[in-house]
Design an enzyme around this catalytic site. Structure first.
Site, PDB file in Angstrom:
ATOM      1  N   LYS A 165       0.142   4.264  -0.353  1.00 45.09           N
ATOM      2  CA  LYS A 165      -0.504   5.462   0.212  1.00 45.09           C
ATOM      3  C   LYS A 165      -0.243   6.680  -0.689  1.00 45.09           C
ATOM      4  CE  LYS A 165      -0.292   3.281   4.686  1.00 45.09           C
ATOM      5  NZ  LYS A 165      -0.201   3.385   6.137  1.00 45.09           N
ATOM      6  N   GLU A 179      -6.997   4.795   7.787  1.00 42.55           N
ATOM      7  CA  GLU A 179      -6.781   6.211   7.452  1.00 42.55           C
ATOM      8  C   GLU A 179      -8.021   6.795   6.774  1.00 42.55           C
ATOM      9  OE1 GLU A 179      -3.065   5.578   5.403  1.00 42.55           O
ATOM     10  OE2 GLU A 179      -2.172   5.023   7.326  1.00 42.55           O
ATOM     11  N   GLY A 231       2.140   2.368  10.772  1.00 40.57           N
ATOM     12  CA  GLY A 231       3.077   3.478  10.610  1.00 40.57           C
ATOM     13  C   GLY A 231       3.759   3.906  11.902  1.00 40.57           C
ATOM     14  N   GLU A 249      -5.604  -4.926  10.609  1.00 41.10           N
ATOM     15  CA  GLU A 249      -4.583  -3.897  10.801  1.00 41.10           C
ATOM     16  C   GLU A 249      -4.863  -3.140  12.092  1.00 41.10           C
ATOM     17  OE1 GLU A 249      -2.604  -2.749   6.857  1.00 41.10           O
ATOM     18  OE2 GLU A 249      -4.367  -1.503   7.052  1.00 41.10           O
ATOM     19  N   ASN A 284       0.870  -1.175   0.000  1.00 39.25           N
ATOM     20  CA  ASN A 284       0.000   0.000   0.000  1.00 39.25           C
ATOM     21  C   ASN A 284       0.912   1.231   0.000  1.00 39.25           C
ATOM     22  OD1 ASN A 284      -1.790   2.060   0.513  1.00 39.25           O
ATOM     23  ND2 ASN A 284      -2.362   1.367   2.573  1.00 39.25           N
ATOM     24  N   SER A 296       3.187  -1.980  10.446  1.00 33.42           N
ATOM     25  CA  SER A 296       4.638  -2.028  10.673  1.00 33.42           C
ATOM     26  C   SER A 296       5.249  -3.395  10.403  1.00 33.42           C
ATOM     27  CB  SER A 296       4.977  -1.544  12.083  1.00 33.42           C
ATOM     28  OG  SER A 296       4.562  -0.201  12.247  1.00 33.42           O
ATOM     29  N   HIS A 340      -9.646   1.089   4.958  1.00 34.82           N
ATOM     30  CA  HIS A 340      -8.373   1.344   5.639  1.00 34.82           C
ATOM     31  C   HIS A 340      -8.607   2.343   6.781  1.00 34.82           C
ATOM     32  CE1 HIS A 340      -4.279   2.619   6.429  1.00 34.82           C
ATOM     33  NE2 HIS A 340      -3.890   1.520   5.821  1.00 34.82           N
TER      34      HIS A 340
HETATM   35  P1  PGA Z   1       2.610   0.394   7.697  1.00 33.86           P
HETATM   36  O1  PGA Z   1       1.166   0.558   7.029  1.00 33.86           O
HETATM   37  O2  PGA Z   1       3.179  -0.890   7.155  1.00 33.86           O
HETATM   38  O3  PGA Z   1       3.382   1.605   7.270  1.00 33.86           O
HETATM   39  O4  PGA Z   1       2.408   0.323   9.170  1.00 33.86           O
HETATM   40  C1  PGA Z   1       0.331  -0.546   6.837  1.00 33.86           C
HETATM   41  C2  PGA Z   1      -0.967  -0.095   6.207  1.00 33.86           C
HETATM   42  O5  PGA Z   1      -1.420   1.011   6.516  1.00 33.86           O
HETATM   43  O6  PGA Z   1      -1.553  -0.815   5.389  1.00 33.86           O
END
Ligand code: PGA
Length: 251
Positions: free
Chosen positions: A12, A98, A174, A168, A10, A214, A96
């Site tokens: 982003k 976000e 993140g 997640e 992803n 992460s 997601h």
């Molecule tokens: P990250 O994001 O690996 O940077 O923690 C995962 C995601 O948001 O799908």
């Protein structure tokens, strides 16, 4: 229904056109010796065609990070599922954290988006996971169950068979703080239990459930070794080809 091993990147809202093209090329090269794992890239909308052109070896698929809940029409700025599928997308990320947090996406909206995804013969990668306060208060199983069933209940079993799930935990996205393999396995097993109680054992054991938050080149092996973890949805580490390649080779 057969469980698939999946590693998805992803990206982003990162990279420019040149960087996206280069990274796609590197990922395509790195998949040459990957067998039995589906690799999916989720670039930003404007880069979908650029990335698609680089993954012509057929070992990488592309997906979109979002889509509209509407079919088409006067919705300035929106991107329809039909447009995405016409570009070669086979997957769409839905739900997601976000999008839920910054764009107030509710379960009702997510259901309508998934309807569009299915209508255009793509597969939703449905994301969900508890926040830090839910983990701390011990409510995380309940929260995850509610997030899951509030959306899945909008679909028939034959539609659900197209779903890929991505657990997640928001506190791990993140942040550099990963769920331990024990925490991931515990939740993935719980998700299968919820699915077998509400649908069938066959469905619960056949659906692919990815871990995200992460996940990186160092911890992917241990996470993917968990019995109920079928792969990862990778954010930050998917932006570096060497790291993403190491993750793809972690099974
Ligand atoms: P990250 O994001 O690996 O940077 O923690 C995962 C995601 O948001 O799908």
């Amino acid at each position: 229904m057969k469980r698939e091993r999946i590693v998805a990147g992803n990206w982003k809202m990162n990279l420019n056109a040149q960087e996206a093209t280069l990274l796609a090329k590197q990922v395509a090269e790195a998949t040459m010796d990957v067998n039995g794992t589906t690799v999916i890239l989720f670039p930003s909308f404007p880069f979908l065609s650029l990335v698609y052109a680089e993954i012509a070896n057929g070992r990488v698929a592309i997906g979109a990070q979002d889509c509209s809940s509407h079919e088409k029409g006067a919705y300035t700025g929106e991107v329809g599922a039909g447009m995405l599928s016409s570009l070669g997308c086979r997957y769409v990320l839905i739900g997601h954290s976000e999008r839920r947090t910054y764009f107030n996406e509710s379960s009702a909206l997510l259901i309508n988006k998934i309807r569009q995804v299915l209508q255009h013969k793509m597969r939703p990668v449905f994301c969900f996971g508890e926040k830090l306060e839910d983990r701390r208060s011990g409510q995380y199983f309940q929260v995850v169950k509610e997030q899951l069933l509030s959306v899945l209940s909008g679909f028939e079993l034959n539609e659900l068979q197209q779903f890929i799930l991505a657990y997640e935990p928001v506190w791990a996205i993140g942040t550099g703080e990963t769920a331990t393999p024990q925490q991931a396995q515990e939740m993935h097993a719980f998700i299968r239990q919820v699915l077998s109680e509400n649908y069938s054992v066959e469905f619960a054991s056949g659906i692919s459930i990815l871990y995200g938050g992460s996940c990186n080149a160092q911890n992917a092996k241990e996470l993917f070794a968990c019995a109920d973890v079928d792969g990862g949805l990778i954010g930050g580490a998917s932006l570096k080809s060497a790291d993403f390649s190491a993750i793809m080779h972690s099974f």
